[in-house]
Write a protein that holds these residues in place. Sequence first.
Motif, PDB file in Angstrom:
ATOM      1  N   ASN A 233      44.730  49.462  43.739  1.00 54.35           N
ATOM      2  CA  ASN A 233      45.954  49.889  44.538  1.00 54.35           C
ATOM      3  C   ASN A 233      46.284  48.980  45.729  1.00 54.35           C
ATOM      4  N   SER A 234      46.172  47.811  45.258  1.00 54.42           N
ATOM      5  CA  SER A 234      46.498  46.562  46.270  1.00 54.42           C
ATOM      6  C   SER A 234      48.025  46.267  45.985  1.00 54.42           C
ATOM      7  N   SER A 235      48.664  45.635  47.148  1.00 56.76           N
ATOM      8  CA  SER A 235      49.960  45.195  46.949  1.00 56.76           C
ATOM      9  C   SER A 235      49.958  43.600  47.403  1.00 56.76           C
ATOM     10  N   SER A 236      51.238  43.242  47.573  1.00 58.20           N
ATOM     11  CA  SER A 236      51.502  41.898  47.857  1.00 58.20           C
ATOM     12  C   SER A 236      50.775  41.271  49.035  1.00 58.20           C
ATOM     13  N   HIS A 237      50.763  42.311  50.041  1.00 59.02           N
ATOM     14  CA  HIS A 237      50.057  42.032  51.602  1.00 59.02           C
ATOM     15  C   HIS A 237      49.069  43.089  51.942  1.00 59.02           C
ATOM     16  N   LEU A 238      48.645  43.771  51.008  1.00 62.64           N
ATOM     17  CA  LEU A 238      47.653  44.854  51.355  1.00 62.64           C
ATOM     18  C   LEU A 238      46.575  44.926  50.314  1.00 62.64           C
ATOM     19  N   TYR A 239      45.204  44.594  50.437  1.00 62.30           N
ATOM     20  CA  TYR A 239      44.318  44.160  49.603  1.00 62.30           C
ATOM     21  C   TYR A 239      43.144  45.434  49.872  1.00 62.30           C
ATOM     22  N   HIS A 240      42.722  45.801  48.841  1.00 59.59           N
ATOM     23  CA  HIS A 240      41.796  46.810  48.723  1.00 59.59           C
ATOM     24  C   HIS A 240      40.438  46.234  48.023  1.00 59.59           C
ATOM     25  N   TYR A 241      39.266  46.121  48.568  1.00 58.42           N
ATOM     26  CA  TYR A 241      38.101  45.840  47.786  1.00 58.42           C
ATOM     27  C   TYR A 241      36.881  46.786  47.844  1.00 58.42           C
ATOM     28  N   TYR A 242      36.244  46.661  47.002  1.00 59.45           N
ATOM     29  CA  TYR A 242      35.042  47.976  46.949  1.00 59.45           C
ATOM     30  C   TYR A 242      33.881  47.250  46.391  1.00 59.45           C
ATOM     31  N   HIS A 243      32.785  47.482  47.138  1.00 61.60           N
ATOM     32  CA  HIS A 243      31.560  46.910  46.742  1.00 61.60           C
ATOM     33  C   HIS A 243      30.541  48.003  46.699  1.00 61.60           C
ATOM     34  N   ASP A 244      29.431  48.219  45.603  1.00 66.71           N
ATOM     35  CA  ASP A 244      28.864  49.473  45.742  1.00 66.71           C
ATOM     36  C   ASP A 244      27.586  49.503  46.547  1.00 66.71           C
ATOM     37  N   ARG A 245      26.885  48.202  46.980  1.00 66.38           N
ATOM     38  CA  ARG A 245      25.701  48.458  47.646  1.00 66.38           C
ATOM     39  C   ARG A 245      25.235  47.051  48.274  1.00 66.38           C
ATOM     40  N   VAL A 246      24.846  47.097  49.457  1.00 67.11           N
ATOM     41  CA  VAL A 246      24.315  45.837  50.335  1.00 67.11           C
ATOM     42  C   VAL A 246      22.918  46.237  50.791  1.00 67.11           C
ATOM     43  N   VAL A 247      21.875  45.406  50.852  1.00 68.55           N
ATOM     44  CA  VAL A 247      20.528  45.744  51.387  1.00 68.55           C
ATOM     45  C   VAL A 247      20.078  44.504  52.294  1.00 68.55           C
ATOM     46  N   ASP A 248      19.982  44.569  53.515  1.00 68.73           N
ATOM     47  CA  ASP A 248      19.543  43.719  54.317  1.00 68.73           C
ATOM     48  C   ASP A 248      20.387  42.239  54.329  1.00 68.73           C
ATOM     49  N   GLU A 249      21.440  42.667  54.326  1.00 69.71           N
ATOM     50  CA  GLU A 249      22.611  41.351  54.470  1.00 69.71           C
ATOM     51  C   GLU A 249      23.894  41.987  55.045  1.00 69.71           C
ATOM     52  N   PRO A 250      24.724  41.018  55.573  1.00 66.91           N
ATOM     53  CA  PRO A 250      26.081  41.460  56.188  1.00 66.91           C
ATOM     54  C   PRO A 250      26.950  42.080  55.095  1.00 66.91           C
ATOM     55  N   LEU A 251      27.823  42.937  55.432  1.00 66.75           N
ATOM     56  CA  LEU A 251      28.682  43.649  54.626  1.00 66.75           C
ATOM     57  C   LEU A 251      29.669  42.473  54.027  1.00 66.75           C
ATOM     58  N   PRO A 252      30.155  43.005  52.777  1.00 67.00           N
ATOM     59  CA  PRO A 252      30.977  42.038  51.898  1.00 67.00           C
ATOM     60  C   PRO A 252      32.255  41.447  52.714  1.00 67.00           C
ATOM     61  N   THR A 253      32.596  40.387  52.654  1.00 68.14           N
ATOM     62  CA  THR A 253      33.900  39.810  53.101  1.00 68.14           C
ATOM     63  C   THR A 253      34.822  39.606  52.223  1.00 68.14           C
ATOM     64  N   ALA A 254      35.982  39.273  52.644  1.00 66.03           N
ATOM     65  CA  ALA A 254      37.380  38.680  51.742  1.00 66.03           C
ATOM     66  C   ALA A 254      37.974  37.672  52.517  1.00 66.03           C
ATOM     67  N   THR A 255      38.344  36.613  51.563  1.00 66.71           N
ATOM     68  CA  THR A 255      39.071  35.410  52.152  1.00 66.71           C
ATOM     69  C   THR A 255      40.422  35.493  51.595  1.00 66.71           C
ATOM     70  N   ILE A 256      41.388  35.262  52.376  1.00 67.46           N
ATOM     71  CA  ILE A 256      42.581  34.853  52.072  1.00 67.46           C
ATOM     72  C   ILE A 256      43.229  33.436  52.257  1.00 67.46           C
TER      73      ILE A 256
END
Length: 313
Positions: free
Chosen positions: A223-246
């Motif tokens: 459901n992303s578009s040219s200037h709006l980006y949606h990401y999903y990550h299932d799980r993190v353990v003892d680490e920072p939340l995921p990031t995105a780079t543009i």
Amino acid sequence: ARISSSELEIRASRGSDFDIQLPPDAEVTSLTLNHKALNVPSNELVKVPLIPGVQTVILEFQEHKSLQWRSTTPSIQLGSSAANITLTYQLPRNRWPLYLSGPSLGPAMLYWGILTVILISACLLPIIAHKSGLLVPVSVWDWLLLGIGLSTVNNYGVFFVALFFFAMAWRKQFANPERFNATQWNGLQTMLVALTLVAILIVLSGIQTGLLASPSMSVVGNNSSSHLYHYYHDRVVDEPLPTATIINVPITVYRVVMLFWSLWIVTRLMKWGPWWWTAFSEKHLWIKATPSGEKVRTRTKDDSWTDKPKGSN
């Protein structure tokens, strides 16, 4: 300033403080627990007093930094593991996105795949024309620039333009009016006129859109578009939340590129225009049929064809 918002749904078995570590120099502007405002901390470490049960924490903060060519979403460290993480990034409309990276389930930029196809096609089209015996006045460099200029406006437009050039080259070299009756020949000419108009509209729309609108980088997925980006990550353990780079640049860069492309296409049209007319009017421009539909062809001294009604001298 870059404004960020984080919404957490936390299930706690007992009352305790929940730590949220924000990036350096982040300034918290709002903090709520179950829609009730809490005191805003003065540093990057946010402590939320939890109660047993399920609760919602909404945290808003800002970073005093300008948007760079390489923009990465804030890195947030939670005090425990997390699951079902949704990351949304909105790029300002005055930027031109060039590359995206982030969690595996997210948008994909198809433009670079399209550009690869254009590069291969630009090399193959002159070979195809040569093998077919067609003299198409478009070099590899011309095909490449045509494809690149139209790729951010109309992904398939360059193929219609290619069809136009090949059709006109065939018309000039191989279309013989002796093999057609009036209806067939005039229909062929009409179709070539329609194809020419379509090619012109594609090029003109490329110039207009390139100078006034935003480029289409073919961003699809989740459901992303040219200037709006949606990401999903299932799980993190003892680490920072995921990031995105543009990777992005100001939209002015795109405008300047398209301005030079528009000037180039005008210079090429000055060459292709006379070639089109020569191809379109080769041997015979139009056949006039008699009222009965019959025609008589005679060859003039200048080796051109004229049509006369049946029975005339």
